[in-house]
Design a protein around this motif. Structure first.
Motif, PDB file in Angstrom:
ATOM      1  N   THR A 239      16.337   4.755 -41.710  1.00 28.25           N
ATOM      2  CA  THR A 239      17.559   5.547 -41.900  1.00 28.25           C
ATOM      3  C   THR A 239      18.607   5.144 -40.879  1.00 28.25           C
ATOM      4  OG1 THR A 239      16.169   7.371 -42.637  1.00 28.25           O
ATOM      5  CG2 THR A 239      18.411   7.935 -42.006  1.00 28.25           C
TER       6      THR A 239
ATOM      7  N   LEU B  56      24.944   7.692 -41.727  1.00 34.62           N
ATOM      8  CA  LEU B  56      24.681   9.009 -42.320  1.00 34.62           C
ATOM      9  C   LEU B  56      25.681  10.056 -41.796  1.00 34.62           C
ATOM     10  CD1 LEU B  56      21.113  10.393 -42.716  1.00 34.62           C
ATOM     11  CD2 LEU B  56      22.851  11.820 -41.719  1.00 34.62           C
TER      12      LEU B  56
ATOM     13  N   ASP C 158      13.508  11.152 -42.954  1.00 31.43           N
ATOM     14  CA  ASP C 158      13.907  11.463 -44.326  1.00 31.43           C
ATOM     15  C   ASP C 158      15.425  11.612 -44.322  1.00 31.43           C
ATOM     16  OD1 ASP C 158      14.606  12.840 -46.704  1.00 31.43           O
ATOM     17  OD2 ASP C 158      12.498  13.417 -46.953  1.00 31.43           O
TER      18      ASP C 158
ATOM     19  N   ASP D 265      17.743  11.951 -46.602  1.00 24.60           N
ATOM     20  CA  ASP D 265      18.415  12.993 -47.388  1.00 24.60           C
ATOM     21  C   ASP D 265      18.350  14.332 -46.656  1.00 24.60           C
ATOM     22  OD1 ASP D 265      19.125  11.303 -49.353  1.00 24.60           O
ATOM     23  OD2 ASP D 265      17.398  11.731 -50.653  1.00 24.60           O
TER      24      ASP D 265
ATOM     25  N   ARG E  56      20.510  14.332 -43.616  1.00 28.74           N
ATOM     26  CA  ARG E  56      21.918  14.462 -44.037  1.00 28.74           C
ATOM     27  C   ARG E  56      22.242  15.951 -44.283  1.00 28.74           C
ATOM     28  NH1 ARG E  56      22.150  10.994 -47.880  1.00 28.74           N
ATOM     29  NH2 ARG E  56      23.173   9.376 -46.707  1.00 28.74           N
TER      30      ARG E  56
END
Ligand code: ADP
Length: 434
Positions: free
Chosen positions: A252, A257, A290, A292, A295
């Protein structure tokens, strides 16, 4: 009137006895306070420090002997005369009451004529005579056995109640989850229909001609989108709370992000004249996480910072990697959080108060939220093995002490997969619309 009169505390469940005894004792000048239950009686005794305590042998929550032992263990009650009201003159029970620290006894129905003399006798230090010490020893050990037995029963009762509560809690979680699921399906259809309606050529013509109609459609679409957001929030939080959260760990790029999240809010940031400081190169460009869910976490923290900071304020996002830990913070110059709120804002459905300092946030966020945002953040960060805390110098919409949300996450680097391009700035910069 009876300011210097001695105080008597009556701890008696039977209303008639309590009333009659109180009536007589008040009549002869005592100050009388009553409690129907043992635990309330203990609290009252601690508050008023009575000169004499009358306690019923059997109370709904405690035995008179247990109450006496509890109070006698506190130095201020060591010498306080204590009398027990007994249902009948049971010698074993009476001995057990003495073993627990009771000075005297009276048997129900209480002889109200003799009551004033008896009370005076005990008040002036008199006690029932106990001649047989061996009998007292036996009573003491019996009393202790009795207390242990009752304690065991209480523990079992509490364990049963706890189990029931846990079951109800689980049912509530499943109910919330199921309801949100059921609502999601028709809502998806409604969203689809509203889009079709929006794109329908006659509707577009109508929108151009009729401003009122256009506002109606915009309001409809906005509300549906908001409702979808709420349902997604509830589903995420219920998954987190029922430990059904599954992380999809992948490399990530945190700096990208965060930039993406900030761009999501660019309109409201502009409209509210907020300044956001964020330096991309402080953030790791590749860590296993992770994406998502992180975020969502950062989005919640930024949206709160916007929501609770008046127009013209500042929001700073800092990050620092030290060894195997990433520490990042979202700091605002907003209304701040009081000391007692700090411990509860991470709980589900906790809402601290109205968004009172500015009006523009109401258009952007529809006022305050559901009180789920921080619960979601906490669940996600903890699922990553991290922690989230808050620092603030109190809640004050005038002084604006601001808040800082601090997240610490373990970093598992992905040095072999440096797949992300970065745009290093090296300095704190004001976020600009790109
Ligand atoms: P909501 O969706 O209502 O904002 P959250 O769980 O995100 O729910 O936040 C819970 C409460 O914590 C809010 O109602 C607010 O009182 C307080 N809070 C959260 N973030 C901030 C902040 N940055 N500044 C001041 N108060 C905040």
């Amino acid at each position: 009137m009876f300011e210097s009169a001695p105080t008597i505390l009556i701890i008696e469940h039977d209303e008639q006895t309590r009333h009659d005894v109180q009536f007589i004792l008040k009549g002869i000048g005592y100050h009388v306070v009553t409690a129907p239950r043992g635990l309330d009686g203990i609290d009252l005794a601690r508050k008023i420090n009575p000169d004499l305590i009358i306690v019923a042998m059997e109370l709904p929550d405690l035995m008179g002997g247990e109450l006496a032992t509890t109070l006698r263990s506190e130095s201020r009650f060591r010498e306080t005369p204590m009398i027990v009201f007994m249902e009948n003159d049971d010698a074993t029970l009476r001995d057990m009451a003495f073993a627990a620290g009771i000075n005297g006894h009276m048997v129900k129905p209480i002889n109200l004529e003799a009551l004033p003399f008896n009370i005076e006798f005990y008040m002036s230090g008199g006690t029932d005579s106990i001649d047989d010490t061996e009998r007292l020893q036996v009573a003491r050990s019996r009393f202790l056995q009795d207390v242990v037995k009752r304690l065991e029963e209480r523990i079992r009762e509490l364990e049963d109640k706890n189990e029931t509560l846990e079951r109800i809690d689980q049912m509530k979680d499943s109910f919330i989850q199921l309801t949100a699921h059921e609502l999601r399906t028709p809502l998806t259809l409604i969203t689809g229909y509203s889009r079709l309606l929006e794109d329908h050529p006659p509707m577009q013509e109508l929108r151009e001609k009729d401003e009122g109609m256009s506002t109606l459609i915009d309001g409809l679409v906005e509300s549906i989108t908001r409702m979808q957001g709420i349902i997604e929030e509830i589903l995420t939080v219920s998954r987190i709370m029922t430990s059904q959260i599954e992380l999809t760990l992948a490399p990530t790029n945190m700096s990208k992000l965060v930039r993406d999240v900030l761009h999501q809010y660019i309109d409201v940031i502009d409209e509210r004249n907020l300044t956001v400081y964020f330096s991309e190169d402080e953030w790791p460009q590749s860590m296993r996480a992770d994406g998502d869910l992180l975020r969502l976490t950062i989005s919640n923290l930024v949206s709160n910072a916007i929501k609770y900071t008046p127009d013209g304020g500042e929001i700073r996002l800092h990050a620092q990697t030290k060894g195997k830990l990433l520490r990042f913070s979202v700091i605002d110059t907003g209304i701040g959080i009081s000391e007692d709120q700090k411990s509860v804002i991470f709980e589900r459905f906790h809402i601290g108060g109205a968004v009172e300092t500015h009006t523009t946030s109401k258009t952007a966020f529809g006022g305050g939220g559901l009180g789920l945002g921080l619960a979601i953040c906490k669940g996600i960060i903890e699922a990553h093995g991290g922690t989230i805390t808050v620092e603030s110098d109190g809640h004050d919409p005038d002084r604006l002490p601001g808040s800082a949300f601090i997240v610490i996450l373990p970093v598992i680097a992905n040095s072999s997969q440096n797949v992300f391009s970065t745009n290093k700035t090296g300095v704190l910069k004001r976020l600009a619309r790109s």
